[in-house]
Design an enzyme around this catalytic site. Sequence first.
Site, PDB file in Angstrom:
ATOM      1  CB  SER A 133      -0.914   0.006   1.225  1.00 50.11           C
ATOM      2  OG  SER A 133      -0.151  -0.119   2.403  1.00 50.11           O
ATOM      3  CG  ASP A 287       6.358  -3.876  10.778  1.00 51.78           C
ATOM      4  OD1 ASP A 287       5.389  -4.525  11.217  1.00 51.78           O
ATOM      5  OD2 ASP A 287       6.375  -3.385   9.639  1.00 51.78           O
TER       6      ASP A 287
END
Length: 549
Positions: A133, A287
């Site tokens: 994205s 992450d």
Amino acid sequence: MTVKSIRRAYHVIRTALHYGLDDLLPPKLTPWYFKLLRYCFFWLRNQHKDKVGGERLKLAMQELGPVYIKFGQMLSTRRDLLSDEWAEELAMLQDRVPPFDSAIARESIEKELNAPIERYFNDFDDTPLASASISQVHTATLKSNGAAVVLKVLRPDVEKKVHADLLLMSQAADFLERLLGANNRLRPAEVVEDYRTTIEGELNLKLEALNAIKLRNNFIDSNALYIPYMYEELCFTRLIVMERIDGIPVSDKVALEAQGTNLKLLAERGVELFFTQVFRDNFFHADMHPGNVFVSREHPNDPFYIGLDCGIMGTLTDEDKRYLAENFLAFFNRDYRRIAQLYIESGWVSADTDVGAFEQAVKVVCEPMFNKPLDEISFGHVLLELFRTARRFDMVVQPQLVLLEKTLLYIEGLGRQLYPQLDLWQTAKPFLEQWMAEQVGPKAMAAKVKQQLPYWAEHLPELPELIYDNLKIGRDLSKNQNKLLDRYLKHQQKAHKSNYLLITSAILVICGTILLNQDATLWPSYGSIGIGITLWVLGWRSRPKNRKI
């Protein structure tokens, strides 16, 4: 608001209503006229009444696009706010979008390089290796040394789209905050602000490159973690160039077993890497989901991890680290009183929190965990339950701890997927105890003194002058105090004398007046009044003046 943003807001609201997200709000927030307005403006009913709330929220975010998908992924890690069922639904959101035109990718890359691609690269592949994205990845060969590299470039206009959606989210969160009141547990504005910090960090690829360089340097001689080389001179805000790696996705257990990987060692190294990043380096990859972690194909008997995507990194203060380590040790010692005290001492909850009530709440949550063997207790779950309990006592949100909890849950999940018998406590306990000993033992004291030596060496010559100045100030202060005391005593003496004369004069005047009214001999009455007036004048004149002492 612009026409475009109004149109986007309408689409977001319409999508939310289509999936019946308004049905998930408390009844007090949806009065009868709310449903009337809904039908008047949108002509929509809930089209998914057969689905549970978490699934409806997941589907709505999926339809709203990348920014909301990433928001849902972030929410899935906030298990201190959401139930496990909702969090698991949102965790299934996939950040996969169709690639954008390679001609646009070329144009964006050349704009950042300020030169044609061919000046720096051979064999640039127009077909993207991956597309998400926020960015897209292409492969190439570096012209200067023939090294295989990947180029990560931001999607066109992604910043504008993200900021537009963030603005809508902030406005919606503020509206919800007002509706829910100050004591609501969800705190939507806080959640959106946390997401803003995360996603804005991902929009700056130069920051990601610098993070990767720092993490690589921290583990440059490690046999447990490898971070690909960043070509810093070719890294910009919207483009980074890095070494291309060849590894097996950590989630592909079949491939790892096929090459004979030592899965027990790999799982234990994952836990050790996490605690090393947090407690030794105070700089941890926040992450570490399976898509960002690979395992080297080299020497499977002595395997090491390959870490990618350093856009989100976490840090803790020294105090946070100490409180965190003590929390874990107190938990495994079942010292719930100490856990409650640590949360208050750290400032995570208010100082006026009832320690006894907090201790009992922690005990109720944690004690049942010890019905399981120690090797089955999850560190991440412990931290999560402690945070959930602390939220009931108005814990101030700690973004760095939220990142830590999320990362710990990822690490545990990966470790137990690789090696189900992984005993996290046995792996982590020696590390935590050693770190605590280093922080509070004689060596720690000596290290702190050594650290402060340059400061004291610089300021030591000033010490005699500082001592003299302080002694002089003390002497002058003592003199001034004596003067002030003398003036105060004189002031009080004058006030007492004046009050005595005024009271006496009043008594004499009253007595003289009474005698005069009783037709007594005149001279005593007039004498009493005369003396009284005289004393009143003297008393009035002797009053201390109203000035600062």
